[in-house]
Write a protein that holds these residues in place. Structure first.
Motif, PDB file in Angstrom:
ATOM      1  N   ARG A 207      11.605 -10.594  -2.703  1.00 28.10           N
ATOM      2  CA  ARG A 207      11.301  -9.171  -2.822  1.00 28.10           C
ATOM      3  C   ARG A 207      10.322  -8.911  -3.967  1.00 28.10           C
ATOM      4  O   ARG A 207       9.457  -8.043  -3.870  1.00 28.10           O
ATOM      5  N   ILE A 208      10.458  -9.672  -5.030  1.00 29.48           N
ATOM      6  CA  ILE A 208       9.484  -9.567  -6.123  1.00 29.48           C
ATOM      7  C   ILE A 208       8.108  -9.993  -5.624  1.00 29.48           C
ATOM      8  O   ILE A 208       7.091  -9.364  -5.939  1.00 29.48           O
ATOM      9  N   LYS A 209       8.094 -11.057  -4.815  1.00 33.56           N
ATOM     10  CA  LYS A 209       6.821 -11.513  -4.255  1.00 33.56           C
ATOM     11  C   LYS A 209       6.198 -10.426  -3.393  1.00 33.56           C
ATOM     12  O   LYS A 209       4.975 -10.209  -3.414  1.00 33.56           O
ATOM     13  N   ALA A 210       7.019  -9.708  -2.644  1.00 35.09           N
ATOM     14  CA  ALA A 210       6.505  -8.643  -1.775  1.00 35.09           C
ATOM     15  C   ALA A 210       5.803  -7.556  -2.581  1.00 35.09           C
ATOM     16  O   ALA A 210       4.782  -7.005  -2.145  1.00 35.09           O
ATOM     17  N   THR A 211       6.329  -7.240  -3.762  1.00 33.16           N
ATOM     18  CA  THR A 211       5.724  -6.170  -4.569  1.00 33.16           C
ATOM     19  C   THR A 211       4.302  -6.512  -4.996  1.00 33.16           C
ATOM     20  O   THR A 211       3.498  -5.620  -5.251  1.00 33.16           O
ATOM     21  N   GLU A 212       3.983  -7.807  -5.062  1.00 31.06           N
ATOM     22  CA  GLU A 212       2.636  -8.216  -5.457  1.00 31.06           C
ATOM     23  C   GLU A 212       1.586  -7.818  -4.422  1.00 31.06           C
ATOM     24  O   GLU A 212       0.401  -7.724  -4.733  1.00 31.06           O
TER      25      GLU A 212
END
Length: 273
Positions: A207-212
């Motif tokens: 999910r952190i990766k998605a925010t990028e």
């Protein structure tokens, strides 16, 4: 199954008629095939599905195998036939309860995901701690990225870091490398049970990766959506079932693909209590 959802039916005849309509050519010729599979005549098949005759338990099992149903679908369909064929109210109540129990099983996401390699607990600590391990492993399934250089270029990460990750994956049997440096994933998919303490770390990592990518205009086809709402329990449960079907469809599509890119599906649907 894409259109006729077996677990919503309480009449096997209605299900079979609806299911056949979803097959190529709207199921033309299926009664003839069923007659051959069940070693009977098309007249008998017509009488069974018009309600004049009953499907036996043996025939129900053969029908399931003919249509390629999964184990849990077979279990449900055979119980459905037994309930419909029962004449005593106690027998009907027994099989109705059995059907409800099977429906509950299908609401478990792990039931719709094919069995995959269970990673050793010590390996899981590192593998699920960062999205990069899964990403590198998945890239080894894409022909044009099956080298150290290919993975480094795709992820825009330094080769020493990718080499470190590859060594870990190779050491633990998740990737293989030949003498020429060509890479290949060694297992089609990995499995992390819901009870694992590493589930949260894995979900947060992706999910952190998605925010990028949320502010990126490079891929307008990407979807990011957040929808807090007020809702009743019936519709919450109904939409949850739809999501499970969607996940099942997603898994099948991914398995059937000849991969060319990496993608990630993150889904959350929860009560705020």
């Amino acid at each position: 199954m894409q259109q006729a959802h077996l677990f919503e039916y309480e009449n096997y005849r209605e299900f079979v008629r609806d299911y056949i309509k979803t097959l190529p050519r709207s199921g033309h010729g299926q009664f003839r095939q069923l007659a051959d599979v069940l070693r009977t005549t098309t007249v008998t098949i017509s009488q069974i599905f018009s309600g004049k005759l009953n499907l036996s338990t043996d025939q129900a099992l053969e029908l399931c195998l003919h249509f390629g149903f999964k184990d849990i679908e077979i279990k449900y369909f055979v119980s459905l036939v037994q309930m419909n064929n029962s004449s005593h109210y106690r027998a009907k109540a027994f099989f109705k309860a059995e059907l409800e129990s099977i429906r509950k099983e299908t609401e478990n996401i792990e039931k719709v995901i094919p069995k995959a390699k269970r990673i050793d607990e010590k390996v899981a600590i590192q593998f699920y701690s960062d999205w990069i391990y899964s990403a590198v492993r998945l890239l080894t399934s894409i022909e044009k990225h099956q080298t150290l250089n290919g993975i480094s270029e795709y992820l825009k990460l330094p080769k020493p870091r990718i080499r470190e990750i590859l060594d870990f994956l190779i050491e633990n049997g998740l990737v293989v490398e030949d003498q020429k440096g060509n890479l290949q994933h060694n297992v089609a998919s990995t499995h992390l049970p819901a009870s694992s303490p590493w589930v949260k770390a894995r979900q947060i990592s992706w999910r952190i990766k998605a925010t990028e990518f949320m502010d990126s205009k490079q891929y307008p086809e990407n979807i990011f959506y957040t929808g807090p709402c007020s809702i009743d329990r019936k519709n919450f449960d109904g939409f949850r079932k739809e999501l499970i079907r969607l996940i099942e469809k997603f898994v099948k599509l991914a398995e059937a693909s000849t991969p060319t890119d990496l993608a990630c599906l993150n889904i959350d649907w929860f009560f705020l209590r």
